[in-house]
Write a protein that holds these residues in place. Structure first.
Motif, PDB file in Angstrom:
ATOM      1  N   LYS A  51       0.838  -1.208   0.000  1.00 52.53           N
ATOM      2  CA  LYS A  51       0.000   0.000   0.000  1.00 52.53           C
ATOM      3  C   LYS A  51       0.868   1.251   0.000  1.00 52.53           C
ATOM      4  CE  LYS A  51      -4.067   0.177   0.631  1.00 52.53           C
ATOM      5  NZ  LYS A  51      -5.185   0.305  -0.340  1.00 52.53           N
ATOM      6  N   THR A  52       1.952   1.244   0.758  1.00 49.80           N
ATOM      7  CA  THR A  52       2.839   2.419   0.763  1.00 49.80           C
ATOM      8  C   THR A  52       3.563   2.547  -0.575  1.00 49.80           C
ATOM      9  OG1 THR A  52       4.691   1.194   1.776  1.00 49.80           O
ATOM     10  CG2 THR A  52       3.188   2.337   3.265  1.00 49.80           C
TER      11      THR A  52
ATOM     12  N   HIS B 240       7.550   3.645   4.487  1.00 46.37           N
ATOM     13  CA  HIS B 240       7.966   2.559   3.606  1.00 46.37           C
ATOM     14  C   HIS B 240       9.302   1.965   4.076  1.00 46.37           C
ATOM     15  CE1 HIS B 240       9.377   0.753  -0.272  1.00 46.37           C
ATOM     16  NE2 HIS B 240       8.098   0.485  -0.393  1.00 46.37           N
ATOM     17  N   TYR B 241      10.219   2.830   4.477  1.00 47.22           N
ATOM     18  CA  TYR B 241      11.531   2.390   4.949  1.00 47.22           C
ATOM     19  C   TYR B 241      11.399   1.517   6.194  1.00 47.22           C
ATOM     20  CZ  TYR B 241      16.059   2.647   7.300  1.00 47.22           C
ATOM     21  OH  TYR B 241      17.221   2.332   7.962  1.00 47.22           O
ATOM     22  N   PHE B 242      10.582   1.948   7.145  1.00 49.04           N
ATOM     23  CA  PHE B 242      10.449   1.189   8.387  1.00 49.04           C
ATOM     24  C   PHE B 242       9.666  -0.114   8.190  1.00 49.04           C
ATOM     25  CE2 PHE B 242      11.529   5.296  10.415  1.00 49.04           C
ATOM     26  CZ  PHE B 242      12.583   4.850  11.199  1.00 49.04           C
ATOM     27  N   LEU B 243       8.712  -0.129   7.252  1.00 48.39           N
ATOM     28  CA  LEU B 243       8.026  -1.377   6.934  1.00 48.39           C
ATOM     29  C   LEU B 243       8.987  -2.369   6.283  1.00 48.39           C
ATOM     30  CD1 LEU B 243       4.552  -0.123   5.638  1.00 48.39           C
ATOM     31  CD2 LEU B 243       4.947  -1.688   7.558  1.00 48.39           C
ATOM     32  N   GLN B 244       9.890  -1.856   5.454  1.00 48.51           N
ATOM     33  CA  GLN B 244      10.899  -2.717   4.832  1.00 48.51           C
ATOM     34  C   GLN B 244      11.796  -3.342   5.892  1.00 48.51           C
ATOM     35  OE1 GLN B 244      12.984  -1.236   1.336  1.00 48.51           O
ATOM     36  NE2 GLN B 244      14.907  -2.035   2.144  1.00 48.51           N
TER      37      GLN B 244
ATOM     38  N   CYS C  62       7.540   7.897   2.468  1.00 48.73           N
ATOM     39  CA  CYS C  62       8.823   7.219   2.225  1.00 48.73           C
ATOM     40  C   CYS C  62       9.422   6.716   3.533  1.00 48.73           C
ATOM     41  CB  CYS C  62       9.796   8.159   1.527  1.00 48.73           C
ATOM     42  SG  CYS C  62       9.413   8.476  -0.203  1.00 48.73           S
ATOM     43  N   LYS C  63       9.272   7.500   4.578  1.00 50.85           N
ATOM     44  CA  LYS C  63       9.764   7.091   5.897  1.00 50.85           C
ATOM     45  C   LYS C  63       9.022   5.849   6.376  1.00 50.85           C
ATOM     46  CE  LYS C  63      10.452   8.881  10.594  1.00 50.85           C
ATOM     47  NZ  LYS C  63      10.263  10.055  11.489  1.00 50.85           N
TER      48      LYS C  63
ATOM     49  N   ASN D  55       6.742  17.458   0.027  1.00 51.12           N
ATOM     50  CA  ASN D  55       6.513  17.411   1.471  1.00 51.12           C
ATOM     51  C   ASN D  55       5.542  16.289   1.848  1.00 51.12           C
ATOM     52  OD1 ASN D  55       8.249  19.527   2.081  1.00 51.12           O
ATOM     53  ND2 ASN D  55       6.653  21.086   1.859  1.00 51.12           N
ATOM     54  N   LYS D  56       4.582  16.004   0.958  1.00 52.93           N
ATOM     55  CA  LYS D  56       3.656  14.898   1.211  1.00 52.93           C
ATOM     56  C   LYS D  56       4.353  13.551   1.076  1.00 52.93           C
ATOM     57  CE  LYS D  56       0.443  15.716  -1.823  1.00 52.93           C
ATOM     58  NZ  LYS D  56      -0.840  15.532  -2.578  1.00 52.93           N
TER      59      LYS D  56
END
Length: 211
Positions: A162-163, A198-202, A195-196, A189-190
């Motif tokens: 989803k992200t 997405h990074y932590f889900l990865q 992206c942050k 800015n949105k």
């Protein structure tokens, strides 16, 4: 909501012949027709570092076709499903009806993943769990595909996907403006918090698989 983000639709005329035993020749067509997602659990195939490899499943199982005298060819396109390894391996030789023209008996069996009826039996919750509306849906979820035993992975893959979709949509909008424009900066800015996320889900997925 639907188990799959986009409903899969098989093409009527595959690009390769439906004759012979080499069903692997259909994989590029299936990948496209199933929107790069598992036809059963909806897992996306673009996360190459995960353990979710993708294969071709025979909806009416291959062993059943070979041993029952069924006239369904091994390369019959309408019987092939783009599937993650976990769904394919768990489904394996399950085929309760023991007939190639009967998919379920009302309590046990399968719903063809390109049939709109699939979403009447299984659904996805807002946090990504796959649940069921019917006895057949419950049998698929708990016996055939074992979604209940894979739920943590299924939820993580759904959230991660989803992200990914959200990021792609924002980037499509972003690149339509000059980099020095106010619109570009507002859209950028949105993008940053997604992206942050997405990074932590990865990282969470990587940790899950490492365990």
């Amino acid at each position: 909501m639907s188990v799959r983000e986009i409903f899969p639709e098989r093409r009527i005329n595959p690009s390769k012949s439906e004759g012979g035993k080499n069903y692997q020749k259909h994989k590029p067509d299936l990948e496209e027709d199933f929107n790069h997602c598992c036809g059963y659990c909806g897992a996306f195939d673009g996360f190459g570092y995960t353990l979710t490899y993708f294969e071709i499943d025979h909806f009416v199982p291959k062993d059943f076709i070979l041993n029952s005298g069924s006239l369904i060819g091994l390369s019959k396109y309408s019987n092939l499903v783009y599937s993650c390894r976990f769904c394919n391996n768990n489904k394996s030789k399950h085929w309760p009806s023991q007939r190639d023209d009967v998919y379920h008996n009302g309590n046990e069996g399968f719903i063809e993943p390109c049939d709109p009826d699939y979403d009447n039996h299984l659904y996805r919750t807002n946090d990504g769990e796959i649940m069921w509306h019917t006895p057949v849906g419950k049998w698929m979820a708990t016996t055939a595909f074992k979604f209940d035993q894979r739920m943590e992975e299924i939820k993580l893959l759904w959230k991660y996907n989803k992200t990914r979709i959200a990021i792609e949509k924002i980037i499509e909008e972003l690149i339509s403006y000059p980099e020095d424009s106010n619109e570009y900066k507002e859209i950028e800015n949105k993008l940053n918090p997604i992206c942050k996320k997405h990074y932590f889900l990865q990282k969470e997925l990587a940790s899950f698989y490492n365990e």
